[in-house]
Scaffold this active site. Structure first.
Site, PDB file in Angstrom:
ATOM      1  N   GLY A   1       0.830  -1.193   0.000  1.00 21.79           N
ATOM      2  CA  GLY A   1       0.000   0.000   0.000  1.00 21.79           C
ATOM      3  C   GLY A   1       0.862   1.238   0.000  1.00 21.79           C
ATOM      4  O   GLY A   1       2.053   1.190   0.345  1.00 21.79           O
TER       5      GLY A   1
ATOM      6  N   TYR B   1       3.723  -3.307   2.744  1.00 19.99           N
ATOM      7  CA  TYR B   1       2.900  -2.669   3.775  1.00 19.99           C
ATOM      8  C   TYR B   1       2.201  -3.726   4.621  1.00 19.99           C
ATOM      9  O   TYR B   1       2.064  -3.576   5.839  1.00 19.99           O
ATOM     10  CB  TYR B   1       1.866  -1.747   3.121  1.00 19.99           C
ATOM     11  CG  TYR B   1       0.947  -1.047   4.109  1.00 19.99           C
ATOM     12  CD1 TYR B   1       1.293   0.178   4.661  1.00 19.99           C
ATOM     13  CD2 TYR B   1      -0.274  -1.622   4.482  1.00 19.99           C
ATOM     14  CE1 TYR B   1       0.455   0.814   5.562  1.00 19.99           C
ATOM     15  CE2 TYR B   1      -1.117  -0.996   5.376  1.00 19.99           C
ATOM     16  CZ  TYR B   1      -0.753   0.221   5.920  1.00 19.99           C
ATOM     17  OH  TYR B   1      -1.583   0.847   6.822  1.00 19.99           O
TER      18      TYR B   1
ATOM     19  N   HIS C   1       8.435  -7.610  -2.863  1.00 17.79           N
ATOM     20  CA  HIS C   1       7.239  -7.922  -3.656  1.00 17.79           C
ATOM     21  C   HIS C   1       7.456  -9.206  -4.455  1.00 17.79           C
ATOM     22  O   HIS C   1       7.977  -9.167  -5.574  1.00 17.79           O
ATOM     23  CB  HIS C   1       6.911  -6.765  -4.610  1.00 17.79           C
ATOM     24  CG  HIS C   1       6.364  -5.561  -3.920  1.00 17.79           C
ATOM     25  ND1 HIS C   1       5.021  -5.388  -3.672  1.00 17.79           N
ATOM     26  CD2 HIS C   1       6.999  -4.473  -3.406  1.00 17.79           C
ATOM     27  CE1 HIS C   1       4.840  -4.242  -3.041  1.00 17.79           C
ATOM     28  NE2 HIS C   1       6.014  -3.664  -2.858  1.00 17.79           N
TER      29      HIS C   1
ATOM     30  N   LYS D   1      -8.656 -11.984 -17.930  1.00 19.00           N
ATOM     31  CA  LYS D   1      -8.661 -12.153 -19.383  1.00 19.00           C
ATOM     32  C   LYS D   1      -7.786 -13.324 -19.841  1.00 19.00           C
ATOM     33  O   LYS D   1      -8.183 -14.085 -20.736  1.00 19.00           O
ATOM     34  CB  LYS D   1      -8.189 -10.862 -20.062  1.00 19.00           C
ATOM     35  CG  LYS D   1      -8.122 -10.936 -21.574  1.00 19.00           C
ATOM     36  CD  LYS D   1      -9.485 -10.929 -22.226  1.00 19.00           C
ATOM     37  CE  LYS D   1     -10.046  -9.533 -22.257  1.00 19.00           C
ATOM     38  NZ  LYS D   1     -11.299  -9.437 -23.048  1.00 19.00           N
TER      39      LYS D   1
END
Length: 516
Positions: free
Chosen positions: A59, A87, A175, A372
């Site tokens: 975040g 975060y 990440h 998708k």
């Protein structure tokens, strides 16, 4: 289609991260179903959904800022495995008694991570002791909560990863969901399989099987209409529902006058002759242009087009006994962008936020839980031709949202010709599989030019081309200059009323893929 009751489900709690959708997709790539939920979700709501695990996203805020998003503390006591990312990891540390502080040295971009104490469950057993990860933080965890082991650090993050195996709660400052983090997908997979005990059952064959069963249960012996646009989403939805209920499905193809050049004929050819699905072809361009006369606001245009679609379907229904169901190719990104309890509205999709309240249909949306790329794989599994499955996405409202301002037949004709040139040149360059979408936009302005030694005052055309994996985020495509030059020369020379071509170099965010 609701999958949460059929598969092991992992909830991705969104704290405003640009990568929340990417986390959800990475979880699915490990064959585990995921859903994005807001950080305001309560412990009671989590318990009611009985997830196999929870991932807390990154975040933009600091945990120390007033009003920073938090997590219901009672969620930590539910016994559900939790993984905090960036975060999310700092929130785990802060809420469970650790210390998060601003050290004065943030980390951004590629960073060398070193494991400690064997790396624990997520970072040990076969992974290198040192590898590169992607960081994006200013605050740092400096002291872990009681009971947590530090399993990795970096030069500026003393606690880059932490675990409490007894409580099955872990956090990583980096990440793992982005491709720049080495072994990132493996870290996520270890959380899913080893801490959560998830089963890898979210496979395309199982998705189709579950969807077919759900459609049969919903429709029963009734009849359904599918709003077929010829795009990937509605085509796969039609094929899937046809697999479920066969001749109980009739597809209605509405030629709105807002389609790409030659598209109407291609759709009719593909579905009437190749797929053997009953198809009603409704030519309704005049009605759509009449409804759009004087409408310039993007949201009003989308809603006008959505409403007109439904009215046409309702009329088509008159010749089909018991057609009480409307099949649509609504996708998960459509639901998120149209605004739900989980996300603020970005724009109304004609098949979600643009539907009239007095609609005389029950919706059948077999793709509602899919991204998708998952829809394309489903299309291949269902045997649809490659030219349909790999067709570039096209908005439900068609060229109506690629013409800025009022939509008129003349403007549509101009844009159809320019757009055809863009797509022809992308195809000739062999870039169709590399580009997510490439198209032309007609803005509501005129520009001065010089053609044949004479002053012109005509329309500009804007070319938009992006790369993406799921349309939730996108980057502008770095097309070769020679390709852009050919597009520009052809559009100006071949399309009457156009004297200038521009190229859009905006990513998503901050922009959207479509202009409206």
């Amino acid at each position: 289609m609701s999958a949460s009751g059929t598969y092991d489900t992992v909830l991705v709690v969104d704290f405003g991260a640009q990568y929340a959708q990417l986390i959800a997709r990475r979880v699915r790539e490990a064959h585990v179903y995921s859903e994005i939920v807001p950080h305001t979700i309560t412990a009671a709501e989590v318990a009611a959904r009985a997830p196999a695990g929870i991932v807390l996203s990154g975040g933009p805020k600091s945990v120390h800022v007033e009003g920073a998003p938090t997590l219901d503390p009672a969620i930590y006591d539910l016994g559900v495995p939790i993984l905090g990312i960036c975060y999310g990891a700092q929130l785990v540390a802060s809420q469970l008694g650790g210390e998060v502080s601003r050290t004065g040295r943030g980390e951004y971009g590629r960073t060398a991570l070193e494991t400690r104490g064997g790396g624990g469950v997520l970072l040990g057993a076969g992974l290198p002791d040192r590898f590169n990860v992607w960081m994006s933080h200013f605050d740092s965890i400096v002291t872990p909560p009681d009971g947590f082991a530090v399993t990795a650090s970096t030069p500026d993050a003393p606690v880059a990863a932490l675990e409490n195996l007894e409580r099955r709660i872990a956090g990583v400052q980096f990440h793992p969901e982005v491709m720049h983090s080495e072994h990132g997908q493996e870290v996520l997979t270890r959380f899913l399989y080893e801490l959560c005990g998830c089963r890898p059952t979210w496979t395309m064959s199982s998705i189709i099987e579950t969807s077919v069963e759900a459609v049969r249960a919903q429709v029963g012996n009734g009849r359904a209409i599918c709003g077929l646009s010829g795009g990937v989403d509605s085509a796969v939805a039609a094929a899937l529902v046809h697999k479920a209920i066969g001749g109980q499905l009739t597809c209605v193809f509405v030629d709105t006058g807002l389609l790409r050049k030659g598209e109407a004929a291609q759709v009719v050819e593909t579905f009437q002759r190749s797929q053997g699905i009953e198809l009603i072809h409704v030519r309704a361009a005049d009605r759509f242009f009449e409804r759009l006369a004087g409408v310039t606001d993007p949201e009003d245009k989308r809603k006008a087009i959505g409403e007109q679609f439904i009215r046409v379907f309702e009329e088509a229904k008159g010749g089909i006994a018991d057609a009480h169901y409307l099949v649509q190719g609504t996708l998960y990104p459509d639901v998120i962008e149209s605004g739900t309890s989980d996300a603020a509205k970005i724009k109304s999709h004609h098949n979600v936020g643009g539907l009239p309240e007095d609609m005389d249909f029950e919706l059948v949306e077999p793709l509602r839980a899919l991204f998708k790329d998952e829809v394309r794989r489903a299309g291949e599994e269902l045997g649809l031709p490659a030219e349909i499955v790999w067709r570039q996405p096209f908005p439900g409202p068609g060229l109506g949202v690629r013409i800025i301002g009022e939509v008129t037949p003349d403007k549509v004709a101009t844009l159809q010709e320019a757009d055809a040139i863009v797509r022809e040149e992308i195809h000739a360059a062999g870039l169709e599989r590399d580009i997510w979408q490439a198209f032309a936009v007609l803005p509501d302005i005129r520009t001065v030019g010089v053609m044949g030694d004479e002053r012109t005052y005509a329309h500009p055309v804007i070319i938009r081309a992006v790369t993406s994996e799921d349309a939730m985020t996108a980057d502008w495509a770095r097309l070769p200059y020679e390709l852009l030059e050919r597009m520009s020369n052809r559009i100006i020379n071949e399309v009457p009323g156009v004297n200038r071509v521009a190229y859009d170099v905006t990513s998503k965010p901050p922009g959207t893929i479509e202009w409206e």
